[in-house]
Scaffold this motif. Structure first.
Motif, PDB file in Angstrom:
ATOM      1  N   ASP A 121       0.888  -1.170   0.000  1.00  0.00           N
ATOM      2  CA  ASP A 121       0.000   0.000   0.000  1.00  0.00           C
ATOM      3  C   ASP A 121       0.920   1.213   0.000  1.00  0.00           C
ATOM      4  O   ASP A 121       1.447   1.614   1.035  1.00  0.00           O
ATOM      5  CB  ASP A 121      -0.894  -0.014   1.243  1.00  0.00           C
ATOM      6  CG  ASP A 121      -1.821   1.201   1.298  1.00  0.00           C
ATOM      7  OD1 ASP A 121      -1.633   2.147   0.497  1.00  0.00           O
ATOM      8  OD2 ASP A 121      -2.722   1.205   2.147  1.00  0.00           O
ATOM      9  N   GLU A 123       1.247   4.496   0.175  1.00  0.00           N
ATOM     10  CA  GLU A 123       0.686   5.783   0.592  1.00  0.00           C
ATOM     11  C   GLU A 123       1.807   6.809   0.673  1.00  0.00           C
ATOM     12  O   GLU A 123       2.984   6.486   0.539  1.00  0.00           O
ATOM     13  CB  GLU A 123       0.005   5.638   1.960  1.00  0.00           C
ATOM     14  CG  GLU A 123      -1.496   5.432   1.882  1.00  0.00           C
ATOM     15  CD  GLU A 123      -2.223   6.646   1.315  1.00  0.00           C
ATOM     16  OE1 GLU A 123      -1.620   7.721   1.158  1.00  0.00           O
ATOM     17  OE2 GLU A 123      -3.422   6.496   1.013  1.00  0.00           O
ATOM     18  N   SER A 143      -1.813   5.393  -3.612  1.00  0.00           N
ATOM     19  CA  SER A 143      -2.875   6.394  -3.667  1.00  0.00           C
ATOM     20  C   SER A 143      -2.324   7.520  -4.547  1.00  0.00           C
ATOM     21  O   SER A 143      -1.125   7.558  -4.852  1.00  0.00           O
ATOM     22  CB  SER A 143      -3.184   6.913  -2.267  1.00  0.00           C
ATOM     23  OG  SER A 143      -2.062   7.631  -1.763  1.00  0.00           O
ATOM     24  N   ARG A 145      -1.834  10.540  -3.678  1.00  0.00           N
ATOM     25  CA  ARG A 145      -0.851  11.275  -2.865  1.00  0.00           C
ATOM     26  C   ARG A 145       0.463  10.509  -2.793  1.00  0.00           C
ATOM     27  O   ARG A 145       1.542  11.088  -2.862  1.00  0.00           O
ATOM     28  CB  ARG A 145      -1.393  11.488  -1.445  1.00  0.00           C
ATOM     29  CG  ARG A 145      -2.666  12.290  -1.364  1.00  0.00           C
ATOM     30  CD  ARG A 145      -3.251  12.245   0.056  1.00  0.00           C
ATOM     31  NE  ARG A 145      -3.500  10.877   0.514  1.00  0.00           N
ATOM     32  CZ  ARG A 145      -4.576  10.168   0.206  1.00  0.00           C
ATOM     33  NH1 ARG A 145      -5.533  10.696  -0.536  1.00  0.00           N
ATOM     34  NH2 ARG A 145      -4.726   8.939   0.640  1.00  0.00           N
ATOM     35  N   GLY A 207      -9.284   3.261   0.571  1.00  0.00           N
ATOM     36  CA  GLY A 207      -8.051   2.648   0.076  1.00  0.00           C
ATOM     37  C   GLY A 207      -7.650   1.443   0.910  1.00  0.00           C
ATOM     38  O   GLY A 207      -7.166   0.439   0.381  1.00  0.00           O
ATOM     39  N   ASP A 208      -7.854   1.510   2.198  1.00  0.00           N
ATOM     40  CA  ASP A 208      -7.478   0.395   3.077  1.00  0.00           C
ATOM     41  C   ASP A 208      -8.347  -0.831   2.790  1.00  0.00           C
ATOM     42  O   ASP A 208      -7.842  -1.961   2.716  1.00  0.00           O
ATOM     43  CB  ASP A 208      -7.615   0.797   4.547  1.00  0.00           C
ATOM     44  CG  ASP A 208      -6.823   2.058   4.869  1.00  0.00           C
ATOM     45  OD1 ASP A 208      -5.854   2.357   4.156  1.00  0.00           O
ATOM     46  OD2 ASP A 208      -7.199   2.741   5.842  1.00  0.00           O
TER      47      ASP A 208
HETATM   48 MG   LIG Z   1      -4.787   4.848   1.272  1.00  0.00          MG
END
Ligand SMILES: [Mg+2]
Ligand SMILES: Nc1ncnc2c1ncn2[C@@H]1O[C@H](COP(=O)(O)OP(=O)(O)O)[C@@H](O)[C@H]1O
Length: 272
Positions: A121, A123, A143, A145, A207-208
């Motif tokens: 993930d 992030e 993501s 970001r 997102g999680d």
């Molecule tokens: Mg996320």
């Protein structure tokens, strides 16, 4: 992020084991109690005396978008040399987030060595951390970001660079604009899975939930495109409900949702 993903996996009927550091504070007690209540195996949740636990304040606006103010705490700088890495070979997939870089790096490398899908993930984090962790993962899902922090600009070029670093797929989730990704097996094609249209109430933890559902789908043997669609459905249902991971769906809810969207909304498109 990984804790929310673990809870989402358990809600979907998967077996989730969480590894990570907590501090010596009331937040640590709450983290443990909530994970147990969510059905997650917490034997790898380790308490470090004298350290503080990561937690966040969240503000959600009337359109469902959220602002997260995070407190990282010192537990996330704890050592990771205690992780029982030999147990990773027993898992169907490994998902790591970027907040405990030492633990994530060790776990991703162990998963790759064991031949199980190593998922990141990706992030927002320091660029050196993203550079190191993306090279250790087979499936890198940013993501927007996180991708901006990694690349600063050209997003497709950045995804391509992740494939060059050894990943099988590199993706970016774009909220209501869906997911774009590249696969090493067909690097000339940009794949896209639109977001499922839902009445958005709260996008917190979208997102999680997406990452958790994606990891579970891979563990169950689905291909990448299929796993993305399953994850997008789980995340969309979450967005239609208030709360963070407490809004994550069950397996039955995802299946019913996908059956009701046979009209093609959310179908995967291919752009070359
Ligand atoms: Mg996320
Ligand atoms: N408003 C929304 N409607 C439907 N699906 C959404 C919405 N927001 C997010 N999703 C789904 O969740 C995925 C992850 O959301 P995103 O906001 O990109 O991640 P994060 O929560 O990490 O910022 C998206 O790619 C999409 O599939």
């Amino acid at each position: 992020m990984a804790a929310n993903a673990a809870a989402a996996i358990a809600r979907l009927g998967g077996e989730a084991v969480f590894w990570g550091p907590i501090g010596e504070d009331a937040v640590a007690d709450a983290i443990r109690a909530r994970l147990i209540a969510d059905g997650v195996d917490v034997r790898g949740l380790r308490r470090f005396d004298g350290r503080t636990s990561s937690h966040s304040a969240v503000i959600v606006d009337e359109s469902g978008e959220r602002l997260v103010v995070g407190y990282r705490g010192s537990a996330l700088q704890a050592p990771a040399d205690w992780l029982p890495l030999d147990r990773i070979a027993l898992a169907g997939a490994l998902l790591a987030d970027v907040r405990w870089p030492d633990g994530a790096w060790r776990a991703l490398c162990a998963a790759r060595d064991a031949g199980i899908p190593a998922i990141l993930d990706a992030e927002i984090a320091a660029v050196e951390i993203l550079a190191k962790l993306t090279r250790a993962a087979d499936h890198v899902i940013f993501s927007e970001r996180g991708l901006a922090a990694y690349s600063g600009g050209d997003s497709e070029g950045a995804l391509r660079k992740v494939l060059t670093g050894g990943a099988l797929m590199a993706a970016v989730t774009r909220g209501a604009h869906g997911v774009r990704w590249l696969e090493a097996a067909a690097p000339g094609e940009v794949m896209h899975c639109p977001a499922f249209a839902v009445d958005t109430v709260d996008t917190l933890a979208a997102g999680d939930v997406f990452h958790g559902a994606y990891a579970l789908a891979l563990a169950e043997g689905r291909g990448i495109g299929n796993a993305v669609r399953f994850a997008a459905a789980a995340a969309a249902i979450k967005c239609s409900r208030p709360g963070g991971r407490s809004g994550a769906p069950t397996r039955g809810e995802v299946e019913a949702f996908l059956a009701s969207r046979k009209d093609g909304t959310g179908d995967i498109a291919l752009r070359t």
